[in-house]
Design a protein around this motif. Structure first.
Motif, PDB file in Angstrom:
ATOM      1  N   PRO A 199     -14.992  19.154   1.629  1.00 43.27           N
ATOM      2  CA  PRO A 199     -13.784  18.344   1.847  1.00 43.27           C
ATOM      3  C   PRO A 199     -14.047  17.102   2.687  1.00 43.27           C
ATOM      4  O   PRO A 199     -13.305  16.125   2.605  1.00 43.27           O
ATOM      5  CB  PRO A 199     -12.834  19.313   2.573  1.00 43.27           C
ATOM      6  CG  PRO A 199     -13.713  20.350   3.180  1.00 43.27           C
ATOM      7  CD  PRO A 199     -14.882  20.491   2.266  1.00 43.27           C
ATOM      8  N   ARG A 200     -15.105  17.122   3.464  1.00 46.20           N
ATOM      9  CA  ARG A 200     -15.415  15.987   4.327  1.00 46.20           C
ATOM     10  C   ARG A 200     -15.954  14.801   3.545  1.00 46.20           C
ATOM     11  O   ARG A 200     -15.661  13.651   3.871  1.00 46.20           O
ATOM     12  CB  ARG A 200     -16.432  16.432   5.383  1.00 46.20           C
ATOM     13  CG  ARG A 200     -16.829  15.367   6.373  1.00 46.20           C
ATOM     14  CD  ARG A 200     -17.789  15.951   7.395  1.00 46.20           C
ATOM     15  NE  ARG A 200     -18.323  14.919   8.280  1.00 46.20           N
ATOM     16  CZ  ARG A 200     -19.291  15.130   9.172  1.00 46.20           C
ATOM     17  NH1 ARG A 200     -19.809  16.347   9.297  1.00 46.20           N
ATOM     18  NH2 ARG A 200     -19.733  14.139   9.922  1.00 46.20           N
ATOM     19  N   TRP A 201     -16.744  15.070   2.497  1.00 45.40           N
ATOM     20  CA  TRP A 201     -17.436  13.985   1.812  1.00 45.40           C
ATOM     21  C   TRP A 201     -17.042  13.785   0.352  1.00 45.40           C
ATOM     22  O   TRP A 201     -17.498  12.828  -0.281  1.00 45.40           O
ATOM     23  CB  TRP A 201     -18.952  14.190   1.906  1.00 45.40           C
ATOM     24  CG  TRP A 201     -19.447  13.975   3.304  1.00 45.40           C
ATOM     25  CD1 TRP A 201     -19.927  14.921   4.157  1.00 45.40           C
ATOM     26  CD2 TRP A 201     -19.477  12.741   4.019  1.00 45.40           C
ATOM     27  NE1 TRP A 201     -20.251  14.357   5.366  1.00 45.40           N
ATOM     28  CE2 TRP A 201     -19.989  13.004   5.305  1.00 45.40           C
ATOM     29  CE3 TRP A 201     -19.114  11.432   3.699  1.00 45.40           C
ATOM     30  CZ2 TRP A 201     -20.152  12.023   6.270  1.00 45.40           C
ATOM     31  CZ3 TRP A 201     -19.267  10.442   4.663  1.00 45.40           C
ATOM     32  CH2 TRP A 201     -19.784  10.741   5.935  1.00 45.40           C
ATOM     33  N   PRO A 242     -21.679   3.630  -5.448  1.00 38.82           N
ATOM     34  CA  PRO A 242     -20.265   3.998  -5.676  1.00 38.82           C
ATOM     35  C   PRO A 242     -20.024   5.492  -5.852  1.00 38.82           C
ATOM     36  O   PRO A 242     -18.874   5.925  -5.871  1.00 38.82           O
ATOM     37  CB  PRO A 242     -19.921   3.253  -6.984  1.00 38.82           C
ATOM     38  CG  PRO A 242     -21.005   2.248  -7.185  1.00 38.82           C
ATOM     39  CD  PRO A 242     -22.217   2.853  -6.579  1.00 38.82           C
ATOM     40  N   ASN A 243     -21.077   6.283  -5.983  1.00 37.41           N
ATOM     41  CA  ASN A 243     -20.923   7.706  -6.273  1.00 37.41           C
ATOM     42  C   ASN A 243     -20.394   8.477  -5.068  1.00 37.41           C
ATOM     43  O   ASN A 243     -20.539   8.049  -3.922  1.00 37.41           O
ATOM     44  CB  ASN A 243     -22.255   8.317  -6.707  1.00 37.41           C
ATOM     45  CG  ASN A 243     -22.723   7.818  -8.048  1.00 37.41           C
ATOM     46  OD1 ASN A 243     -22.091   6.965  -8.665  1.00 37.41           O
ATOM     47  ND2 ASN A 243     -23.856   8.320  -8.503  1.00 37.41           N
ATOM     48  N   SER A 244     -19.842   9.655  -5.346  1.00 33.51           N
ATOM     49  CA  SER A 244     -19.443  10.557  -4.269  1.00 33.51           C
ATOM     50  C   SER A 244     -20.666  10.917  -3.438  1.00 33.51           C
ATOM     51  O   SER A 244     -21.737  11.220  -3.974  1.00 33.51           O
ATOM     52  CB  SER A 244     -18.828  11.824  -4.853  1.00 33.51           C
ATOM     53  OG  SER A 244     -18.757  12.841  -3.884  1.00 33.51           O
ATOM     54  N   MET A 245     -20.500  10.953  -2.131  1.00 35.47           N
ATOM     55  CA  MET A 245     -21.620  11.302  -1.265  1.00 35.47           C
ATOM     56  C   MET A 245     -22.085  12.730  -1.505  1.00 35.47           C
ATOM     57  O   MET A 245     -23.262  13.051  -1.289  1.00 35.47           O
ATOM     58  CB  MET A 245     -21.238  11.104   0.203  1.00 35.47           C
ATOM     59  CG  MET A 245     -22.402  11.320   1.164  1.00 35.47           C
ATOM     60  SD  MET A 245     -23.809  10.228   0.774  1.00 35.47           S
ATOM     61  CE  MET A 245     -25.172  11.138   1.531  1.00 35.47           C
ATOM     62  N   LEU A 246     -21.207  13.594  -1.976  1.00 35.64           N
ATOM     63  CA  LEU A 246     -21.631  14.960  -2.268  1.00 35.64           C
ATOM     64  C   LEU A 246     -22.769  14.972  -3.284  1.00 35.64           C
ATOM     65  O   LEU A 246     -23.687  15.788  -3.198  1.00 35.64           O
ATOM     66  CB  LEU A 246     -20.460  15.784  -2.817  1.00 35.64           C
ATOM     67  CG  LEU A 246     -19.363  16.191  -1.836  1.00 35.64           C
ATOM     68  CD1 LEU A 246     -18.317  17.015  -2.561  1.00 35.64           C
ATOM     69  CD2 LEU A 246     -19.931  16.957  -0.655  1.00 35.64           C
ATOM     70  N   GLY A 480     -13.682  12.004  -5.212  1.00 35.72           N
ATOM     71  CA  GLY A 480     -12.540  12.739  -5.731  1.00 35.72           C
ATOM     72  C   GLY A 480     -12.820  13.563  -6.963  1.00 35.72           C
ATOM     73  O   GLY A 480     -11.926  14.232  -7.475  1.00 35.72           O
ATOM     74  N   HIS A 481     -14.052  13.560  -7.456  1.00 33.93           N
ATOM     75  CA  HIS A 481     -14.384  14.266  -8.695  1.00 33.93           C
ATOM     76  C   HIS A 481     -14.844  15.701  -8.477  1.00 33.93           C
ATOM     77  O   HIS A 481     -15.161  16.385  -9.449  1.00 33.93           O
ATOM     78  CB  HIS A 481     -15.459  13.498  -9.461  1.00 33.93           C
ATOM     79  CG  HIS A 481     -14.910  12.378 -10.271  1.00 33.93           C
ATOM     80  ND1 HIS A 481     -15.610  11.782 -11.300  1.00 33.93           N
ATOM     81  CD2 HIS A 481     -13.714  11.733 -10.219  1.00 33.93           C
ATOM     82  CE1 HIS A 481     -14.884  10.817 -11.846  1.00 33.93           C
ATOM     83  NE2 HIS A 481     -13.735  10.767 -11.189  1.00 33.93           N
TER      84      HIS A 481
END
Length: 561
Positions: A199-201, A242-246, A480-481
């Motif tokens: 949830p943090r990243w 631009p990608n999610s850090m996860l 958000g993905h």
């Protein structure tokens, strides 16, 4: 008989890192290697046909394992077998190949290497920047060129960037503790640490992680720029900003960006090897049975439609109008094809899952290869450096890789390997123009090296986004993905689904939490194997519980909708 769940044996803190989680820390390599096998089916189900859509690594992994269990996989393929493991030989090149898709495979991919070893294939270190396999690395940024074999050969700026990245990972993700838990296969600790990071990243970009870290804030914008252009490990990171850090955390936690090997003779040998390999242990089928023999030598043609038949089975229609019915169908093609190439009945998936499948975002990628008369880049300058090295640059080529097949053999140069906007710059042009543009860029770095004089044969190039059967190279999850990825990855758990949505399964690296890496294709294929066996009334061996047996206990953390 009840399945007994026992976590994997604890490993030492310095054990090699593997792709064990972090979202679902299940030991796929141990499941594969267990002498009890992957499960059993009711006798009445033996010989049952199961459709496999796509003959890439995911499709053929699943088909091979299902055949071993006594089912009859029916493989459909719209284009070339191997999927994005595509090794194209140069005409007359004595084994010289262009790896148009996956070409470097981290040793942490233990499920994938299970099959590499089984097939008797060899691997060797990939010539990544600043590795011994590259011999030397040339970094060309803003018109300044640096020659290096190790990080210590580069100006202090590069060491500052490398240290800042390490510090940012520790500050933002508790990297060392989490990776140690993964090395040890400490399931509970991995889950506790990773679940807190999700949830943090999830909602934050890779660039946000870098720019907001105190490690990079102490440095200049130029340090972030250099990190984006050349990065560390496999090269520049800016295409992923631009990608999610996860997504990036998973790459570095699982060792995907280090200790990479190439498959000698071409990576496509792995899926094709599964097609032709006769397993030693088979249920139902006679010894010597292979997927190729079950298909009389070739897969069925492209799938054009999937729908629910009146009797409850799944109906698959191919490109020539042939229709067959199956109790189970595994779809391994990229998810966008379910709305662009295959008329897939909408009610087969929930609207929530359709949202995830359609919102999947694919990254563009282009490569341009040439064959050369010999590995001339090993010739030495008066300075003692080779005349040319593995090259990272902010110019059009971005990454240039050199493949040495021996002093008396033709060599191969990947003139340009680029992603996203850099790949789109190549999209309108034919192979000759792409080679010309790449040579012009490299001439500015190596003005005294006549690369063109060494080129033999025709160039080979690809833009994955232009292929109607792929529409992109690999998934790159946006902020958000995570919820979308969770829906796709967990779809093999079908007990709670309404009857109309059961029996159709998903696999492929874009379904996994580790897109762009072949291990994600292997692991989701194995999830689907477990799901199909359960759907047909079978189960795991009590001594070798499968991913679906463990999933309710250690599955990915759920974020609220």
């Amino acid at each position: 008989m009840a399945v007994t769940l026992k976590p994997p044996a604890r490993r030492p803190a310095d054990a090699p890192i593997t792709m064990f989680g972090p979202d679902f820390p299940f030991a796929y390599d141990e499941w594969l290697a267990h002498p009890a096998g992957l499960g059993t089916l009711p006798a009445s189900r033996l010989g049952t046909e199961v459709a496999i859509v796509g003959a890439g690594m995911a499709g053929l992994t699943a088909a091979y394992e299902l055949m071993k269990l006594g089912l009859k996989p029916v493989v459909y393929e719209a284009s070339r077998m191997g999927g994005r493991l595509r090794s194209q030989p140069f005409e007359g090149g004595s084994g010289a190949i262009a790896e148009l898709g996956g070409m470097r495979f981290p040793l942490s991919s233990t499920g994938f290497y299970h099959y590499v070893r089984m097939l008797g294939l060899r691997s060797r270190p990939f010539p990544n920047p600043l590795t011994p396999a590259a011999n030397c690395t040339v970094i060309d940024l803003e018109g300044q060129t640096h020659w290096a074999r190790t990080l210590e050969d580069l100006p202090p700026l590069f060491r500052e960037v490398a240290q800042a990245w390490d510090d940012a990972l520790e500050e933002g993700a508790g990297f060392a503790e989490l990776q140690t838990a993964m090395r040890q296969r400490d399931v509970e600790r991995v889950k506790a640490l990773w679940n807190a990071l999700v949830p943090r990243w999830d909602d934050r970009t890779f660039y946000d992680f870098v720019a907001q870290s105190s490690a990079f804030q102490r440095l200049s914008f130029h340090h972030r720029e250099v990190f984006g252009q050349v990065g560390f490990g496999t090269g520049g990171w800016d295409s992923d900003f631009p990608n999610s850090m996860l997504e990036i955390l998973r790459v570095v936690l699982t060792g995907c960006d280090e200790n990479q090997h190439l498959i000698v003779g071409g990576a496509q040998q792995v899926p094709l090897g599964l097609w032709h390999h006769a397993p030693q242990r088979l249920v139902h089928w006679p010894q010597g049975t292979t997927l190729a023999k079950l298909h009389h030598g070739a897969p069925r043609p492209a799938v054009k439609a999937i729908q629910r038949a009146g009797n409850g089975q799944l109906e698959v229609t191919d490109a020539w109008g042939g229709t067959r019915r199956y109790d189970a169908v595994l779809v391994t093609c990229q998810s966008w094809l379910l709305t662009t190439q295959i008329a897939c009945e909408e009610s087969l998936f929930s609207q929530k899952l359709w949202m995830a499948l359609d919102r999947t975002r694919y990254m563009q990628s282009s490569k341009t290869f040439v064959m050369v008369d010999r590995p001339f880049w090993n010739d030495l300058r008066e300075s003692g450096w080779p005349v040319m090295g593995m090259t990272l640059t902010d110019r059009l080529t971005r990454g240039t890789y050199l493949f040495d097949n021996g002093p008396d053999q033709p060599g191969v140069i990947c003139l340009s390997y680029a992603w996203m906007s850099d790949a789109l710059k190549m999209l309108p042009y034919d192979s000759a123009k792409r080679v010309q543009l790449a040579l012009e860029a490299l001439r500015k770095i190596y003005p005294d090296v006549d690369i063109a004089s060494h080129i033999i044969g025709d160039p080979i190039t690809i833009s994955w986004e232009a292929d109607p059967y792929f529409l992109g190279a690999f998934k790159g999850a946006l902020p958000g993905h995570y919820r979308y990825n969770h829906r796709m990855y967990g779809h093999f758990m079908q007990d709670a689904l309404p009857e109309r949505e059961r029996g159709i399964f998903l696999a492929g690296d874009d379904i996994s939490f580790t897109p762009a890496w072949v291990e994600g294709a292997v692991q989701t294929a194995l999830n689907a194997v477990w799901g199909i066996v359960r759907h047909l009334g079978g189960a795991s061996h009590p001594d070798n519980p499968g991913p679906g047996d463990w999933y309710p206990h250690i599955g990915p953390v759920a974020l609220p909708d």
